[in-house]
Design an enzyme around this catalytic site. Sequence first.
Site, mmCIF file in Angstrom:
data_model
loop_
_atom_site.group_PDB
_atom_site.id
_atom_site.type_symbol
_atom_site.label_atom_id
_atom_site.label_comp_id
_atom_site.label_asym_id
_atom_site.label_seq_id
_atom_site.Cartn_x
_atom_site.Cartn_y
_atom_site.Cartn_z
ATOM 1 N N GLU A 9 0.790 -1.231 0.000
ATOM 2 C CA GLU A 9 0.000 0.000 0.000
ATOM 3 C C GLU A 9 0.826 1.288 0.000
ATOM 4 O O GLU A 9 0.765 2.077 0.954
ATOM 5 C CB GLU A 9 -0.962 0.009 1.203
ATOM 6 C CG GLU A 9 -1.979 -1.112 1.154
ATOM 7 C CD GLU A 9 -3.101 -0.950 2.174
ATOM 8 O OE1 GLU A 9 -3.049 -0.031 3.005
ATOM 9 O OE2 GLU A 9 -4.034 -1.763 2.138
ATOM 10 N N GLU A 65 -5.288 -8.474 0.392
ATOM 11 C CA GLU A 65 -5.899 -8.213 1.714
ATOM 12 C C GLU A 65 -7.384 -7.952 1.529
ATOM 13 O O GLU A 65 -7.770 -7.226 0.603
ATOM 14 C CB GLU A 65 -5.316 -6.956 2.385
ATOM 15 C CG GLU A 65 -3.987 -7.134 3.043
ATOM 16 C CD GLU A 65 -3.499 -5.855 3.743
ATOM 17 O OE1 GLU A 65 -4.321 -5.049 4.219
ATOM 18 O OE2 GLU A 65 -2.266 -5.677 3.787
HETATM 19 C C1 FCB Z 1 -4.339 -2.150 5.478
HETATM 20 C C2 FCB Z 1 -2.939 -2.467 5.952
HETATM 21 C C3 FCB Z 1 -2.896 -3.573 6.975
HETATM 22 C C4 FCB Z 1 -4.024 -3.471 7.970
HETATM 23 C C5 FCB Z 1 -5.347 -3.341 7.259
HETATM 24 C C6 FCB Z 1 -6.542 -3.271 8.177
HETATM 25 O O1 FCB Z 1 -4.389 -0.844 4.983
HETATM 26 O O2 FCB Z 1 -2.143 -2.858 4.856
HETATM 27 O O3 FCB Z 1 -1.641 -3.542 7.595
HETATM 28 O O4 FCB Z 1 -3.792 -2.436 8.829
HETATM 29 O O5 FCB Z 1 -5.328 -2.186 6.457
#
Ligand code: FCB
Length: 441
Positions: free
Chosen positions: A158, A355
């Site tokens: 990110e 994610e």
């Molecule tokens: C993302 C991050 C991860 C975690 C999630 C909830 O932005 O990459 O580390 O904090 O959110």
Amino acid sequence: MSDSTDRLPVFPRDFLWGVSTSAHQIEGAVEVRGPSVWDVFTAEPGNVRDGSTAVVACDHVARYQEDVALLRDLGVDAYRFSVSWPRVQSPGGLDFYERLVDELCEQGIRPVPTLFHWDLPVGLDWLERDTASRFAEYAATVVERLGDRVTKWITLNEPAEHTLLGHALGTHAPGKKLLFDALPVAHHQLLGHGLAAQALRAAGVRDIGIANSHGPTWPASTDPADVEAAEFYDVILNRLFSDPLILGEYPEGIAELMPGDVSADLKVISEDTLDWYGINYYQPTKVGAPGGPDDGSTEFSGVTLPPGLPFSVREIEGFPVTDFGWPVVPEALTELLVGFRDRYGDRLPPLAITENGCAYEGIDDQERIAYLDGHLRAVHAALEAGVDLRGYFVWSLMDNFEWAEGYTKRFGLVHVDYETQTRTPKASYRWLRDALRTHRA
Ligand code: FCB
């Protein structure tokens, strides 16, 4: 709400199922690594909601075998974790990752390391171009040690959030509030990705990805001022990162804002640097013209945006929300994936969800089951629409240090009691385990 898995659609046989974590959020063991910008940031009162730090976190360095056993019993194919750059800089720091990788391989789980998940060593700064070269040297050091057992790699996590929260708004480490002057941080991270990919290629790696946060941007109305504001937001949070990586160019008007002539860098960023593209998806964002209800300063992910921005973030109504207040909108994930395919066409590498998850309290976490059920269906709908999507990783294996929220938000499939370090699988863990078994039958 669904508590049975038999109605979930069937996924391709070779689809990669995994869960994700990151080093700073779980490892602890700070005495055997150098400090990162997150250590400095958390030490300052007021920066973390509950005043906590990640000094112990989930004590994962000491308990990794127990955690790998949880992964094995869950039945995932792969585990996405991150390597702590400050740990690697410390004598013997890479030994821990060797032990972790060996344990994963022994249990039949594919290790998928991310080289940078926000825990920059103190002394380095992404505002400096040189940090990109240092990142590539570090990548070379890690692949030299682990490359015989690790084939699948992720460079950055990110870069958009790290730029926005860490350098533009200052709510994450390193706490800089530079607004649009933070743009070089985006460029230098992208350059770091390109240079690190070169280092990985030189070591023979043929499976490189990145994990970028993306979400659809919805204009607040069809009013041209709202549409224009939403387009601007989409450029800054989405396309600023995906366009250079996939197309080798910045969106219109952006290259001029970056440091120096970036045309040669764009080649480094985009040429043979990705075998697949990872998307972290949490929520869509509704955006309107500036001057929203609160005189231009609005809330974004719990952060109060400063006045004077060329957009305002509006509330999305009509959907359930997580403990973070994030709206649960699975169909926006299908929209995002199909949108990527439509925008980038043949240039788009295969995708993976690196994610996706939600914050809820409780061990009988039926809301998380409903969340995962909905999002897996959304992923499947994208597959049916012809999107080349190869895997899905849940955030997160276990509750952990959620950055500026400290321990107040629980994203885990496994509950962690931070007093005793007891791990307790939640209802969602059992649900996912059963779902994975069904799909392997
Ligand atoms: C993302 C991050 C991860 C975690 C999630 C909830 O932005 O990459 O580390 O904090 O959110």
